[in-house]
Write a protein that holds these residues in place. Structure first.
Motif, PDB file in Angstrom:
ATOM      1  N   ARG B  36       0.849  -1.166   0.000  1.00  0.00           N
ATOM      2  CA  ARG B  36       0.000   0.000   0.000  1.00  0.00           C
ATOM      3  C   ARG B  36       0.896   1.231   0.000  1.00  0.00           C
ATOM      4  NH1 ARG B  36      -3.673   0.783   5.253  1.00  0.00           N
ATOM      5  NH2 ARG B  36      -3.678   2.922   4.451  1.00  0.00           N
ATOM      6  N   GLN B  85      -7.959   2.361   5.754  1.00  0.00           N
ATOM      7  CA  GLN B  85      -7.522   1.532   4.634  1.00  0.00           C
ATOM      8  C   GLN B  85      -7.654   2.246   3.286  1.00  0.00           C
ATOM      9  OE1 GLN B  85      -9.949  -1.973   5.830  1.00  0.00           O
ATOM     10  NE2 GLN B  85      -7.987  -3.065   5.967  1.00  0.00           N
ATOM     11  N   SER B  87      -6.314   4.043   0.453  1.00  0.00           N
ATOM     12  CA  SER B  87      -4.927   4.010   0.018  1.00  0.00           C
ATOM     13  C   SER B  87      -4.873   3.614  -1.454  1.00  0.00           C
ATOM     14  CB  SER B  87      -4.140   2.973   0.849  1.00  0.00           C
ATOM     15  OG  SER B  87      -2.757   3.020   0.545  1.00  0.00           O
ATOM     16  N   TYR B  89      -3.263   0.632  -3.614  1.00  0.00           N
ATOM     17  CA  TYR B  89      -2.723  -0.707  -3.409  1.00  0.00           C
ATOM     18  C   TYR B  89      -2.025  -1.178  -4.684  1.00  0.00           C
ATOM     19  CZ  TYR B  89      -5.463  -0.811   0.833  1.00  0.00           C
ATOM     20  OH  TYR B  89      -5.965  -0.522   2.083  1.00  0.00           O
TER      21      TYR B  89
END
Lengths: 110, 115
Positions: B36, B85, B87, B89
């Protein structure tokens, strides 16, 4: 824990000037060091991989050196062009883990 | 040359929803990774798979699960998404099978926003 530092964080140069990007790491027990380029909103493109037994690697206008004992790598880009504008990341590889620097954002002015 | 392909490229979730990010590589690589990337934090390893059938935790595995479905595919699942979370990836692969990963190749990224 491996710490990777890239200085400077940003660099602006006129077209044609040579670029020098620095990467330092704290733990010299590495297998490889890899340089990447990242354009805004894009993934990472591999530029060069230097094996721990090598001192340098070249590809076209790019040349990367590695000095494990001092924990340093330098990426040289000759005769910069506006298309070289991007963020450049270095990563050291040890035990399946890549530790990345925060990157140097390069702007080449036409 | 496809290389490493990630889907979806963009996703918006509500807190508590689940989703799976898919990754496939066509380079016959042994190892696959999920990272990430967050502003100011750089790239951090979530999970990796050194070979088909094996997975291991990276730096930031909490809140994620992975599956190495076969040699080509490595998926990342968020069971109950949280705003932290949010982000970008990245999936990556390499030919290495030992502690030396060899050269890593990255996908284009999946941009996830959790509201």
């Amino acid at each position: 824990k491996q710490e990777v530092t890239q200085i400077p964080a940003a660099l602006s140069v006129p077209e044609g000037e040579n670029l020098v990007l620095n990467c330092s790491f704290t733990d010299s027990a590495i297998y490889n060091l890899q340089w990447f380029r990242q354009d805004p909103g894009k993934g990472l493109t591999s530029l060069l991989l230097i094996q721990s037994s090598q001192r340098e690697q070249t590809s076209g206008r790019l040349n990367a050196s590695l000095d494990k004992s001092s924990g340093r790598s330098t990426l040289y880009i000759a005769a910069s062009q506006p298309g070289d504008s991007a963020t450049y990341l270095c990563a050291v590889i040890a035990n399946y883990k890549l530790s990345f620097g925060a990157g140097t954002t390069v702007t080449v002015r036409a | 040359n496809a290389g490493v392909t990630q889907t979806p490229k963009f996703q918006v979730l509500k807190t508590g929803q689940s989703m799976t990010l898919q990754c496939a590589q066509d380079m016959n690589h042994n190892s696959m990774y999920w990272y990430r990337q967050d502003p100011g934090m750089g790239l951090r390893l979530i999970y990796y798979s050194a070979s088909e059938g094996t997975t291991d935790k990276g730096e930031v595995p909490n809140g994620y699960n992975v599956s190495r479905l076969n040699k080509r595919e490595f998926s990342l699942r968020l069971e109950s998404a949280a705003p932290s979370q949010t982000s970008v990836y990245f999936c990556a692969s390499s030919a290495g099978t030992s502690r030396n990963t060899g050269e890593l190749f990255f996908g284009e990224g999946s941009r996830l926003t959790v509201l």
